[in-house]
Scaffold this motif. Sequence first.
Motif, short mmCIF file in Angstrom:
data_model
loop_
_atom_site.label_atom_id
_atom_site.label_comp_id
_atom_site.label_asym_id
_atom_site.label_seq_id
_atom_site.Cartn_x
_atom_site.Cartn_y
_atom_site.Cartn_z
N ALA A 192 0.69 -1.33 -0.04
CA ALA A 192 -0.16 -0.14 0.11
C ALA A 192 0.97 1.39 -0.07
O ALA A 192 0.59 2.26 -0.68
CB ALA A 192 -0.73 -0.08 1.38
N ILE A 193 1.91 1.21 0.90
CA ILE A 193 2.80 2.38 0.96
C ILE A 193 3.61 2.66 -0.54
O ILE A 193 3.53 3.75 -1.12
CB ILE A 193 4.05 2.32 1.96
N LEU A 194 3.98 1.54 -1.10
CA LEU A 194 4.40 1.66 -2.53
C LEU A 194 3.75 2.02 -3.55
O LEU A 194 4.00 2.83 -4.53
CB LEU A 194 5.25 0.39 -2.75
N GLU A 195 2.68 1.67 -3.49
CA GLU A 195 1.40 1.87 -4.49
C GLU A 195 1.29 3.42 -4.22
O GLU A 195 0.76 4.26 -5.22
CB GLU A 195 0.30 1.22 -4.53
N SER A 196 1.09 3.81 -2.98
CA SER A 196 0.83 5.24 -2.95
C SER A 196 1.89 6.12 -3.62
O SER A 196 1.81 7.21 -4.05
CB SER A 196 0.46 5.34 -1.36
N ALA A 197 2.98 5.75 -3.08
CA ALA A 197 4.42 6.34 -3.69
C ALA A 197 4.06 6.47 -5.30
O ALA A 197 4.52 7.60 -5.75
CB ALA A 197 5.51 5.76 -3.20
N GLN A 198 3.95 5.29 -5.87
CA GLN A 198 3.77 5.50 -7.50
C GLN A 198 2.60 6.23 -7.87
O GLN A 198 2.85 6.72 -8.98
CB GLN A 198 3.64 4.02 -7.91
N GLU A 199 1.55 6.20 -7.11
CA GLU A 199 0.41 7.12 -7.70
C GLU A 199 0.85 8.77 -7.58
O GLU A 199 0.56 9.47 -8.46
CB GLU A 199 -0.70 6.78 -6.71
#
Length: 156
Positions: A17-24
């Motif tokens: 979730a943290i990594l996907e938020s950073a990618q977004e």
Amino acid sequence: MRNSQRSSPINIEIIRAILESAQESWNSGSVEGVLAKYLEDVIYTTNTGGPNGESLTIRGKEDVRRRYLGAMALIESRSRIEYVRWDNGLVRTRLVATMRHRETGIELTVRLRQLIRFRGFLIAEIQDFHDAAKLAAFWRFVGATLEHPQQKTESV
């Protein structure tokens, strides 16, 4: 302290979730959104980021901010996480990224790997591993294109 009051330990779902938020955030052009996931003393290393394409390590959020803002000024970049693995505190990811040079419109799609370490729920260290030859060729080509733009010819 009772169990219900302790913060839960990090796990693969939280990491994802943290990594996907950073990618977004990256995909929307928000450097600050990406940096919100980093510790102040983050260490960022890339295998291709030096002036001559050599490895480069940047320490601290402020210097990473300058690096990311500089990159965003030159390119638009969209990336997608292909996988995330976590083992003994080390996170391994693979991403697909498409970069478009803002001035020329030239695009490059690459895969890159990352090694990431968390401290608490924030990124403490991130290492990017690009296809160095492909990325160097892109930057050389873009540079040559900017220095020697093609001459437009009129139709006869």
